[in-house]
Enzyme design. Structure first.
Site, PDB file in Angstrom:
ATOM      1  CG  LEU A 139      43.686  29.233  40.814  1.00 49.33           C
ATOM      2  CD1 LEU A 139      43.819  30.013  42.127  1.00 49.33           C
ATOM      3  CD2 LEU A 139      43.890  27.741  41.064  1.00 49.33           C
ATOM      4  CG  ASP A 140      37.683  26.061  37.772  1.00 48.31           C
ATOM      5  OD1 ASP A 140      38.241  26.245  36.684  1.00 48.31           O
ATOM      6  OD2 ASP A 140      37.293  24.954  38.173  1.00 48.31           O
ATOM      7  CG  ASN A 141      35.175  32.621  37.175  1.00 47.87           C
ATOM      8  OD1 ASN A 141      36.303  32.640  36.684  1.00 47.87           O
ATOM      9  ND2 ASN A 141      34.132  33.155  36.573  1.00 47.87           N
ATOM     10  CB  THR A 143      39.206  27.530  42.509  1.00 50.41           C
ATOM     11  OG1 THR A 143      38.401  26.456  42.015  1.00 50.41           O
ATOM     12  CG2 THR A 143      40.381  26.952  43.285  1.00 50.41           C
TER      13      THR A 143
END
Length: 317
Positions: A139-141, A143
């Site tokens: 997951l993106d930072n 998100t």
């Protein structure tokens, strides 16, 4: 982060890939060739070949730095870890916004991977890389939400096969600028951005679809709830590539609220509004169904409270 260097007399007449290995920390011959192939290296502003011979004064631009060599993260027992499902083979955890999924360098300790290894030391050596112990998907930072990890190699391989076959149902809640009708889908390949290594590029044009680094990507908008200035979406991206949901929604003219990188409004939120809210899969051991749901964190729920529903519109058909 980009990186520039000038060719000196010592490198005059030497192959490009050899010079990259000489001059760039963490670069290997294989990494250099891969980055050249993917269009992440420019020579005097143009895409070169890996065997191009350099001349004194040439300018080399790397549009992103090579990934560091692999390493085992240091366990961080002091980091909180919210586990929402746990059994002998699989765990599902809540990743808060702002916490990286895994470290990029050995000294980093404040990532989800460090917390996982502290609680589940058997995850060491399981997964795509040592830096990503047991982690099935990133997951993106910024998100938040659900992330699946495997506790042993057999469970990881079974889950990876299911992920590749689109048998793991991953859904997200997303708030976008403007009023977007649904359901619909975006089936557009994604490639590295030609000028900004922080972003990706949705290949809407046919010429872009033929780029060597373009990867197939499909985002389904399952539900769209129209609001006064925004639309609350339920989105599915079963097999996702980097920034897929963010870039696909922005390509429709409806970037995520708070997503400054892709043009989203910033007045309501200091992070992008994307939350991994549901995951469903067959257990890798006995095949029983596993379903986990996650509510919006408080900072996202507050944004919805501040932007009241448009009762006349309700749910889009």
């Amino acid at each position: 982060m980009s990186f520039d260097l000038r060719v000196g007399e010592d490198d005059d007449g030497v192959r490009l890939d050899v010079v990259l290995v000489r001059r760039v920390d963490g670069m290997s011959r294989a990494k250099a060739r891969r980055m050249i192939h993917d269009g992440l290296v420019r020579l005097n502003g143009r895409r070169p070949r890996k065997g191009t011979r350099l001349a004194n004064g040439d300018r080399i631009e790397l549009r992103e730095m090579p990934r560091p060599s692999d390493f085992v993260p240091a366990p961080s027992p002091e980091l909180p870890l919210e586990v929402v499902h746990e059994d002998d083979a699989v765990v599902v955890v809540e990743k808060p916004a702002g916490l990286p999924t895994h470290p990029l360098r050995p000294h980093e300790r404040e990532t989800l991977a460090n917390a996982l290894l502290a609680r589940y030391p058997e995850m060491e050596g399981v997964g795509y890389a040592l830096r990503e112990p047991g982690i099935l998907h990133r997951l993106d930072n910024d998100t938040s939400g659900l992330l699946v990890a495997a506790r042993d190699a057999a469970a990881f391989e079974a889950l990876r096969a299911a992920l590749r076959a689109a048998r793991i149902d991953k859904r997200y809640r997303a708030l976008v600028d403007g009023r977007l009708e649904g359901p619909t889908e975006v089936d557009v390949p994604i490639a590295p951005h030609p000028t900004d290594p922080r972003r990706v590029h949705p290949c809407v044009d046919e010429a872009d679809r033929r780029l060597p680094a373009a990867r197939a990507a499909r985002t389904e908008i399952l539900e769209a709830r129209l609001r006064r200035r925004t639309t609350l979406l339920e989105v599915r991206a079963t097999v996702a590539v980097r920034h897929q949901i963010r870039a696909h929604l922005a390509s429709l003219g409806h970037p995520l609220v708070g997503d400054w990188l892709y043009g989203g409004s910033m007045d309501a939120l200091s992070r992008h509004f994307l939350h991994a809210s549901y995951v469903g899969f067959a257990h890798p051991g006995d095949g029983r169904p596993v379903e986990v749901r996650s509510a919006l964190p408080p900072e996202l729920a507050r944004v919805l409270d501040d932007d009241e529903d448009d009762d006349e519109e309700g749910r889009s058909p």
